[in-house]
Design a protein around this motif. Structure first.
Motif, PDB file in Angstrom:
ATOM      1  N   ARG A 105       0.849  -1.354   0.049  1.00 24.09           N
ATOM      2  CA  ARG A 105      -0.031   0.037   0.035  1.00 24.09           C
ATOM      3  C   ARG A 105       0.929   1.269  -0.054  1.00 24.09           C
ATOM      4  O   ARG A 105       2.058   1.130   0.517  1.00 24.09           O
ATOM      5  CB  ARG A 105      -1.022   0.061   1.134  1.00 24.09           C
ATOM      6  CG  ARG A 105      -2.291   0.623   1.066  1.00 24.09           C
ATOM      7  CD  ARG A 105      -3.271   0.340   2.095  1.00 24.09           C
ATOM      8  NE  ARG A 105      -2.961   0.724   3.289  1.00 24.09           N
ATOM      9  CZ  ARG A 105      -3.720   0.958   4.387  1.00 24.09           C
ATOM     10  NH1 ARG A 105      -4.891   0.278   4.393  1.00 24.09           N
ATOM     11  NH2 ARG A 105      -3.503   1.767   5.288  1.00 24.09           N
ATOM     12  N   ALA A 106       0.328   2.438  -0.563  1.00 23.39           N
ATOM     13  CA  ALA A 106       1.244   3.574  -0.774  1.00 23.39           C
ATOM     14  C   ALA A 106       1.662   4.052   0.561  1.00 23.39           C
ATOM     15  O   ALA A 106       2.557   4.548   0.809  1.00 23.39           O
ATOM     16  CB  ALA A 106       0.044   4.649  -1.340  1.00 23.39           C
ATOM     17  N   ASP A 107       0.599   4.033   1.604  1.00 28.22           N
ATOM     18  CA  ASP A 107       1.068   4.630   2.912  1.00 28.22           C
ATOM     19  C   ASP A 107       2.335   3.784   3.738  1.00 28.22           C
ATOM     20  O   ASP A 107       3.340   4.256   4.344  1.00 28.22           O
ATOM     21  CB  ASP A 107      -0.100   4.772   3.899  1.00 28.22           C
ATOM     22  CG  ASP A 107      -0.710   3.530   4.009  1.00 28.22           C
ATOM     23  OD1 ASP A 107      -0.785   2.627   3.256  1.00 28.22           O
ATOM     24  OD2 ASP A 107      -1.510   3.382   5.104  1.00 28.22           O
ATOM     25  N   ASP A 108       2.295   2.421   3.423  1.00 31.13           N
ATOM     26  CA  ASP A 108       3.245   1.384   3.854  1.00 31.13           C
ATOM     27  C   ASP A 108       4.538   1.622   3.115  1.00 31.13           C
ATOM     28  O   ASP A 108       5.476   1.679   3.740  1.00 31.13           O
ATOM     29  CB  ASP A 108       2.991  -0.074   3.723  1.00 31.13           C
ATOM     30  CG  ASP A 108       1.633  -0.367   4.712  1.00 31.13           C
ATOM     31  OD1 ASP A 108       1.567   0.200   5.694  1.00 31.13           O
ATOM     32  OD2 ASP A 108       0.880  -1.200   4.308  1.00 31.13           O
ATOM     33  N   ILE A 109       4.617   1.899   1.656  1.00 31.02           N
ATOM     34  CA  ILE A 109       5.815   2.458   1.252  1.00 31.02           C
ATOM     35  C   ILE A 109       6.513   3.338   1.805  1.00 31.02           C
ATOM     36  O   ILE A 109       7.501   3.548   1.881  1.00 31.02           O
ATOM     37  CB  ILE A 109       5.392   2.551  -0.327  1.00 31.02           C
ATOM     38  CG1 ILE A 109       5.016   1.062  -0.995  1.00 31.02           C
ATOM     39  CG2 ILE A 109       6.514   3.053  -1.070  1.00 31.02           C
ATOM     40  CD1 ILE A 109       4.226   1.395  -2.320  1.00 31.02           C
ATOM     41  N   LEU A 110       5.461   4.643   1.946  1.00 31.91           N
ATOM     42  CA  LEU A 110       5.853   5.886   2.542  1.00 31.91           C
ATOM     43  C   LEU A 110       6.624   5.567   4.113  1.00 31.91           C
ATOM     44  O   LEU A 110       7.475   6.140   4.432  1.00 31.91           O
ATOM     45  CB  LEU A 110       4.920   6.897   2.519  1.00 31.91           C
ATOM     46  CG  LEU A 110       4.741   7.273   0.953  1.00 31.91           C
ATOM     47  CD1 LEU A 110       3.402   8.263   0.925  1.00 31.91           C
ATOM     48  CD2 LEU A 110       5.708   8.016   0.348  1.00 31.91           C
ATOM     49  N   THR A 111       6.010   4.755   4.957  1.00 28.32           N
ATOM     50  CA  THR A 111       6.492   4.462   5.932  1.00 28.32           C
ATOM     51  C   THR A 111       7.794   3.857   6.026  1.00 28.32           C
ATOM     52  O   THR A 111       8.579   4.095   6.623  1.00 28.32           O
ATOM     53  CB  THR A 111       5.689   3.542   6.903  1.00 28.32           C
ATOM     54  OG1 THR A 111       4.484   4.152   7.106  1.00 28.32           O
ATOM     55  CG2 THR A 111       5.904   3.018   8.154  1.00 28.32           C
ATOM     56  N   ALA A 112       8.023   3.003   5.133  1.00 26.73           N
ATOM     57  CA  ALA A 112       9.330   2.102   4.876  1.00 26.73           C
ATOM     58  C   ALA A 112      10.390   3.362   4.373  1.00 26.73           C
ATOM     59  O   ALA A 112      11.627   3.246   4.994  1.00 26.73           O
ATOM     60  CB  ALA A 112       9.074   1.084   3.902  1.00 26.73           C
ATOM     61  N   ILE A 113       9.858   4.217   3.539  1.00 28.92           N
ATOM     62  CA  ILE A 113      10.896   5.155   3.327  1.00 28.92           C
ATOM     63  C   ILE A 113      11.213   5.970   4.317  1.00 28.92           C
ATOM     64  O   ILE A 113      12.564   6.451   4.617  1.00 28.92           O
ATOM     65  CB  ILE A 113      10.385   6.054   2.224  1.00 28.92           C
ATOM     66  CG1 ILE A 113      10.286   5.080   0.774  1.00 28.92           C
ATOM     67  CG2 ILE A 113      11.389   7.195   1.884  1.00 28.92           C
ATOM     68  CD1 ILE A 113       9.494   5.903  -0.277  1.00 28.92           C
ATOM     69  N   ARG A 114      10.216   6.456   5.213  1.00 32.78           N
ATOM     70  CA  ARG A 114      10.404   7.305   6.375  1.00 32.78           C
ATOM     71  C   ARG A 114      11.654   6.702   7.358  1.00 32.78           C
ATOM     72  O   ARG A 114      12.385   7.511   7.714  1.00 32.78           O
ATOM     73  CB  ARG A 114       9.335   7.609   7.215  1.00 32.78           C
ATOM     74  CG  ARG A 114       9.382   8.413   8.295  1.00 32.78           C
ATOM     75  CD  ARG A 114       7.956   8.722   9.014  1.00 32.78           C
ATOM     76  NE  ARG A 114       6.915   8.750   8.276  1.00 32.78           N
ATOM     77  CZ  ARG A 114       5.900   7.989   7.917  1.00 32.78           C
ATOM     78  NH1 ARG A 114       5.923   6.823   8.758  1.00 32.78           N
ATOM     79  NH2 ARG A 114       4.970   8.025   7.210  1.00 32.78           N
ATOM     80  N   ILE A 115      11.411   5.348   7.578  1.00 34.34           N
ATOM     81  CA  ILE A 115      12.141   4.665   8.534  1.00 34.34           C
ATOM     82  C   ILE A 115      13.630   4.530   8.075  1.00 34.34           C
ATOM     83  O   ILE A 115      14.670   4.712   8.839  1.00 34.34           O
ATOM     84  CB  ILE A 115      11.341   3.467   9.131  1.00 34.34           C
ATOM     85  CG1 ILE A 115      10.169   3.458   9.750  1.00 34.34           C
ATOM     86  CG2 ILE A 115      12.641   2.597   9.879  1.00 34.34           C
ATOM     87  CD1 ILE A 115       9.529   2.605  10.197  1.00 34.34           C
TER      88      ILE A 115
END
Length: 386
Positions: A226-236
């Motif tokens: 999911r898009a938000d999970d992708i962005l969480t992965a990038i953030r971390i």
């Protein structure tokens, strides 16, 4: 070995309508329009007769050998579902080269694969990159460890939340991963300080495995649909200054600009599968092409056995038809996959000095009627169509 009269696509910028490849000591020794056969009378000679000669195909994310075909629970070593954070476990300890899927891979021209744990855990363990031919796994290894698996979204939530354990939310997935990385960073700092001071330091096997990740020698391999999970992965990953590959990246086409800005590559797939979860409701073969056109390096995967490994070139072909294009489709299962998996110094293109992993086809492998005629690994014929 000498390959003659091949239509060679080197994936290294120079192609030959009719060319030759000379192999010496398991490596590519020469690529040219003509190589004098009289100088090589002791060689095995393959007359390609105009067939397509490519670097061996590469599967950038799968579970071959640890989630075996035809074996049921006895052959399923894909997920350690008793603990949500298991960075210290290694795929190499569970890969069975006798899995029948290896034969299918070799017969499709796939010469190397990235293999590792599944996505049940927040931290699943260590991937390894191996050749597809052999009986002793240690002799098949190209890179070990090759990546550290982490997972976001529905899989960790379902596997532990249903048992009234953490993580049961996306919040706890992110928190548990940050906590683990924070502890690993503290460990790395203490180890370095002890070394600088000339003091003894007691190593912790549970945290020692994070050092290649923290030193950016291997990437996080992030399961994220999911898009938000992708962005969480990038953030971390950015928080801890880590390298990372975005695996699956199912909704990546919805946030292509943000992924490009991150600088992380995408390993897209398995698009030849059912939309059997909410988080993959927007799965489409167009994703790879949209990401490529946005300036993101893309590889294609089957996630075998989610999609069968022998479908890898067909998945690349459908992605090519849906916007990725023919050249990028082939790159997505050769040189791009090699670069993303950190093995391009040895694999992914036909170039002097690289491993002699080559596949010969009677047409474009991304077309359904094409046959693999020869698969060559480390300079040895391991598959011949007849």
């Amino acid at each position: 070995m000498l390959i003659l009269n091949g239509r060679i696509l080197t994936m290294a910028g120079v192609n030959y309508e009719s060319g030759c490849v000379l192999i010496r000591d398991n490596r590519i020794a020469k690529v040219a329009e003509k190589i004098d056969i009289k100088e090589n009378t002791d060689d095995t000679v393959i007359d390609a007769k105009g067939s397509l000669v490519l670097p061996g195909l590469i599967e950038a994310h799968c579970h071959i050998g640890i989630l075996e075909e035809k074996m049921g629970i006895e052959g399923n070593d894909c997920n350690e579902v008793t603990e949500p954070v298991t960075p210290y476990i290694k795929a190499i300890d569970a890969i069975n080269p006798m899995d029948s899927a290896f034969h299918n891979a070799v017969g499709t021209g796939i010469t190397s694969v990235m293999v590792g744990p599944g996505s049940s855990n927040v931290v699943g363990g260590q991937f390894t990159f191996i050749k597809t031919h052999g009986r002793k796994i240690d002799n098949m290894v190209v890179l070990e460890p090759a990546a550290m698996k982490v997972a976001f979204g529905e899989n960790p939530k379902r596997n532990y939340g249903n048992n009234k354990m953490m993580p049961s939310t996306r919040m706890s997935i992110g928190a548990m991963l940050r906590e683990e990385l924070f502890e690993a960073k503290q460990y790395a700092d203490k180890k370095k300080a002890s070394a600088d001071a000339g003091e003894e330091f007691e190593e912790d096997i549970r945290l020692e495995c994070w050092l290649p990740v923290l030193n950016r020698q291997i990437p996080l391999k992030a399961h994220a649909h999911r898009a938000d999970d992708i962005l969480t992965a990038i953030r971390i990953a950015k928080l801890f200054d880590l390298n990372m590959t975005l695996d699956h990246c199912t909704e990546g086409h919805l946030i292509a600009d943000e992924i490009r800005e991150s600088g992380f590559p995408a390993i897209v797939g398995p698009s030849l599968a059912s939309r059997n979860k909410i988080e993959i409701q927007y799965m489409d073969f167009k994703t790879a092409g949209i990401l490529h056109k946005a300036g993101i390096k893309v590889a294609i995967m089957t996630d075998h056995p989610v999609s069968l490994i022998q479908c890898l070139p067909l998945c690349a072909g459908i992605a090519a038809k849906e916007g990725l294009g023919l050249e990028e489709g082939l790159k997505a299962i050769t040189i791009n996959a090699a670069e993303i998996c950190n093995v391009s110094s040895r694999l992914g293109s036909i170039a002097v000095g690289k491993d002699a992993d080559i596949a010969i086809f009677d047409g474009n492998p991304m077309e359904v009627f094409t046959h693999c005629l020869y698969t060559i690994i480390d300079g040895q014929i391991v598959y011949k169509a007849d």
